[in-house]
Scaffold this motif. Structure first.
Motif, PDB file in Angstrom:
ATOM      1  N   ASN A  23       0.811  -1.219   0.000  1.00 15.11           N
ATOM      2  CA  ASN A  23       0.000   0.000   0.000  1.00 15.11           C
ATOM      3  C   ASN A  23       0.848   1.274   0.000  1.00 15.11           C
ATOM      4  OD1 ASN A  23      -2.703   0.846  -0.235  1.00 15.11           O
ATOM      5  ND2 ASN A  23      -2.682   1.588   1.877  1.00 15.11           N
ATOM      6  N   ARG A  24       1.989   1.224  -0.673  1.00 13.98           N
ATOM      7  CA  ARG A  24       2.840   2.405  -0.802  1.00 13.98           C
ATOM      8  C   ARG A  24       2.690   3.011  -2.196  1.00 13.98           C
ATOM      9  NH1 ARG A  24       7.885   2.291   2.568  1.00 13.98           N
ATOM     10  NH2 ARG A  24       7.802   0.475   3.911  1.00 13.98           N
ATOM     11  N   THR A  25       2.996   4.294  -2.293  1.00 17.70           N
ATOM     12  CA  THR A  25       3.149   4.928  -3.588  1.00 17.70           C
ATOM     13  C   THR A  25       4.583   4.680  -4.037  1.00 17.70           C
ATOM     14  OG1 THR A  25       1.485   6.634  -3.158  1.00 17.70           O
ATOM     15  CG2 THR A  25       3.133   7.107  -4.853  1.00 17.70           C
ATOM     16  N   VAL A  26       4.749   3.929  -5.099  1.00 16.58           N
ATOM     17  CA  VAL A  26       6.078   3.557  -5.584  1.00 16.58           C
ATOM     18  C   VAL A  26       6.507   4.520  -6.692  1.00 16.58           C
ATOM     19  CG1 VAL A  26       7.430   1.779  -6.766  1.00 16.58           C
ATOM     20  CG2 VAL A  26       5.806   1.132  -4.970  1.00 16.58           C
ATOM     21  N   PHE A  27       7.648   5.165  -6.481  1.00 12.50           N
ATOM     22  CA  PHE A  27       8.259   6.019  -7.493  1.00 12.50           C
ATOM     23  C   PHE A  27       9.227   5.142  -8.281  1.00 12.50           C
ATOM     24  CE2 PHE A  27       6.361   9.092  -4.844  1.00 12.50           C
ATOM     25  CZ  PHE A  27       6.401  10.342  -5.449  1.00 12.50           C
ATOM     26  N   TYR A  28       8.984   5.011  -9.567  1.00 10.70           N
ATOM     27  CA  TYR A  28       9.729   4.068 -10.408  1.00 10.70           C
ATOM     28  C   TYR A  28      10.226   4.786 -11.650  1.00 10.70           C
ATOM     29  CZ  TYR A  28      10.552  -0.279 -13.116  1.00 10.70           C
ATOM     30  OH  TYR A  28      11.107  -1.297 -13.857  1.00 10.70           O
ATOM     31  N   GLY A  29      11.466   4.478 -12.063  1.00  9.10           N
ATOM     32  CA  GLY A  29      11.974   5.083 -13.277  1.00  9.10           C
ATOM     33  C   GLY A  29      13.467   5.295 -13.243  1.00  9.10           C
ATOM     34  N   SER A  30      13.911   6.313 -13.962  1.00 13.44           N
ATOM     35  CA  SER A  30      15.336   6.534 -14.193  1.00 13.44           C
ATOM     36  C   SER A  30      15.968   7.381 -13.094  1.00 13.44           C
ATOM     37  CB  SER A  30      15.539   7.164 -15.572  1.00 13.44           C
ATOM     38  OG  SER A  30      14.919   8.436 -15.634  1.00 13.44           O
ATOM     39  N   SER A  31      17.135   7.954 -13.391  1.00 20.26           N
ATOM     40  CA  SER A  31      17.917   8.634 -12.357  1.00 20.26           C
ATOM     41  C   SER A  31      17.215   9.855 -11.768  1.00 20.26           C
ATOM     42  CB  SER A  31      19.286   9.042 -12.899  1.00 20.26           C
ATOM     43  OG  SER A  31      19.152   9.841 -14.050  1.00 20.26           O
ATOM     44  N   SER A  32      16.283  10.442 -12.493  1.00 23.30           N
ATOM     45  CA  SER A  32      15.528  11.563 -11.908  1.00 23.30           C
ATOM     46  C   SER A  32      14.708  11.087 -10.705  1.00 23.30           C
ATOM     47  CB  SER A  32      14.610  12.204 -12.952  1.00 23.30           C
ATOM     48  OG  SER A  32      15.373  12.853 -13.944  1.00 23.30           O
ATOM     49  N   ILE A  33      14.344   9.819 -10.698  1.00 23.59           N
ATOM     50  CA  ILE A  33      13.708   9.214  -9.526  1.00 23.59           C
ATOM     51  C   ILE A  33      14.769   8.740  -8.543  1.00 23.59           C
ATOM     52  CG2 ILE A  33      12.266   7.306  -8.701  1.00 23.59           C
ATOM     53  CD1 ILE A  33      10.675   9.433 -10.210  1.00 23.59           C
ATOM     54  N   ARG A  34      15.748   8.002  -9.033  1.00 20.77           N
ATOM     55  CA  ARG A  34      16.755   7.418  -8.135  1.00 20.77           C
ATOM     56  C   ARG A  34      17.475   8.479  -7.310  1.00 20.77           C
ATOM     57  NH1 ARG A  34      22.108   6.728  -8.093  1.00 20.77           N
ATOM     58  NH2 ARG A  34      22.371   7.511 -10.227  1.00 20.77           N
ATOM     59  N   MET A  35      17.741   9.634  -7.907  1.00 24.31           N
ATOM     60  CA  MET A  35      18.505  10.689  -7.227  1.00 24.31           C
ATOM     61  C   MET A  35      17.633  11.602  -6.368  1.00 24.31           C
ATOM     62  SD  MET A  35      21.131  11.533 -10.370  1.00 24.31           S
ATOM     63  CE  MET A  35      22.035  12.809  -9.473  1.00 24.31           C
ATOM     64  N   GLY A  54      19.526   4.062 -11.925  1.00 25.59           N
ATOM     65  CA  GLY A  54      20.249   5.044 -12.711  1.00 25.59           C
ATOM     66  C   GLY A  54      20.446   4.672 -14.164  1.00 25.59           C
ATOM     67  N   GLY A  55      20.258   5.670 -15.018  1.00 26.38           N
ATOM     68  CA  GLY A  55      20.486   5.475 -16.440  1.00 26.38           C
ATOM     69  C   GLY A  55      19.425   4.673 -17.151  1.00 26.38           C
ATOM     70  N   SER A  56      18.385   4.310 -16.446  1.00 26.88           N
ATOM     71  CA  SER A  56      17.406   3.406 -17.055  1.00 26.88           C
ATOM     72  C   SER A  56      16.594   4.097 -18.141  1.00 26.88           C
ATOM     73  CB  SER A  56      16.472   2.822 -15.990  1.00 26.88           C
ATOM     74  OG  SER A  56      15.772   3.835 -15.323  1.00 26.88           O
ATOM     75  N   THR A  57      16.264   3.330 -19.132  1.00 27.41           N
ATOM     76  CA  THR A  57      15.410   3.773 -20.213  1.00 27.41           C
ATOM     77  C   THR A  57      13.977   3.339 -19.920  1.00 27.41           C
ATOM     78  OG1 THR A  57      15.837   1.706 -21.371  1.00 27.41           O
ATOM     79  CG2 THR A  57      17.268   3.588 -21.919  1.00 27.41           C
ATOM     80  N   LEU A  58      13.051   3.867 -20.702  1.00 26.82           N
ATOM     81  CA  LEU A  58      11.668   3.414 -20.556  1.00 26.82           C
ATOM     82  C   LEU A  58      11.585   1.931 -20.923  1.00 26.82           C
ATOM     83  CD1 LEU A  58       8.632   5.599 -21.598  1.00 26.82           C
ATOM     84  CD2 LEU A  58       8.479   3.145 -21.231  1.00 26.82           C
ATOM     85  N   ALA A  59      12.365   1.546 -21.920  1.00 25.11           N
ATOM     86  CA  ALA A  59      12.398   0.137 -22.321  1.00 25.11           C
ATOM     87  C   ALA A  59      12.877  -0.749 -21.164  1.00 25.11           C
ATOM     88  CB  ALA A  59      13.312  -0.043 -23.527  1.00 25.11           C
ATOM     89  N   ALA A  60      13.917  -0.307 -20.448  1.00 23.31           N
ATOM     90  CA  ALA A  60      14.434  -1.083 -19.321  1.00 23.31           C
ATOM     91  C   ALA A  60      13.429  -1.149 -18.178  1.00 23.31           C
ATOM     92  CB  ALA A  60      15.752  -0.489 -18.830  1.00 23.31           C
ATOM     93  N   CYS A  61      12.731  -0.051 -17.947  1.00 22.46           N
ATOM     94  CA  CYS A  61      11.718  -0.050 -16.886  1.00 22.46           C
ATOM     95  C   CYS A  61      10.612  -1.063 -17.185  1.00 22.46           C
ATOM     96  CB  CYS A  61      11.128   1.346 -16.719  1.00 22.46           C
ATOM     97  SG  CYS A  61      12.276   2.540 -15.999  1.00 22.46           S
ATOM     98  N   GLY A  62      10.245  -1.177 -18.438  1.00 19.52           N
ATOM     99  CA  GLY A  62       9.273  -2.192 -18.819  1.00 19.52           C
ATOM    100  C   GLY A  62       9.831  -3.598 -18.660  1.00 19.52           C
TER     101      GLY A  62
END
Length: 197
Positions: A23-35, A54-62
């Protein structure tokens, strides 16, 4: 995708350490999230979890979605990616297709979970591909408008000055990553959107 494995493995270990906490809000994605190191503080009192890599693409997130996000059983997802795909020379249409593939996984695996797409930011370091960024945002926004439970979070427009150029104070000296002021702006905008928390 092999170059992401070390960081993805660390996130999997993190997920195991909090198993059962849902039941958390998950922030997922590239370095703008990680940092976003102040995420817990910026959304104090709200159950948030930073799962950027870090450095992740939308393709990698999928690609890593089943491994990283599904086990968390999130109450909602805040997602940022696409920036690096375009920076790597991908076309806006390709980024859109990567987004559609991710949404298909969302609808199949987490059908009732709200999803917020944070617009691809207009960074000074990638101003030379700004037309691709605009078009990718446009395509993704059109898709989202047809999907109940999904929303497009426009951080793009507020990150521009009166002349339509990036506000440098919102970025680190590399012209790519967000400064503290940049994250403060994102925080303010996200808090105005219903259903995230």
């Amino acid at each position: 995708m092999i170059w992401y494995e070390d960081e993805v493995h660390q996130l999997e270990k993190k997920a195991q350490s909090i198993a059962g906490v849902t039941n958390r809000t998950v922030f997922y994605g590239s370095s703008s999230i990680r940092m976003w190191n102040t995420l817990d503080h910026d959304f104090a009192g709200k159950p948030v979890l930073n799962f950027g890599f870090g450095g992740s693409t939308l393709a990698a997130c999928g690609w890593f979605f089943e491994r990283l996000v599904v086990p968390l059983q999130p109450r909602s997802i805040v997602f940022y990616a696409g920036d690096n795909d375009l920076g790597d020379g991908r076309h806006a249409e390709e980024v859109y297709l990567f987004f559609c593939a991710l949404i298909a996984k969302m609808q199949g695996l987490l059908p009732d979970v709200p999803f917020s797409f944070v617009a691809i930011k207009p960074s000074p370091a990638r101003w030379h591909i700004i037309n691709n960024i605009r078009f990718a945002n446009h395509l993704i926004r059109q898709k989202i408008e047809k999907l109940p439970g999904y929303q497009y979070v426009d951080i793009y427009t507020p990150m521009l000055d009166a002349g339509g150029h990036p506000r440098w104070e919102l970025f680190e000296s590399d012209g790519l990553h967000l400064s503290r002021k940049g994250y403060a702006l994102w925080q303010q905008i996200l808090l105005q959107h219903p259903g995230i928390f």
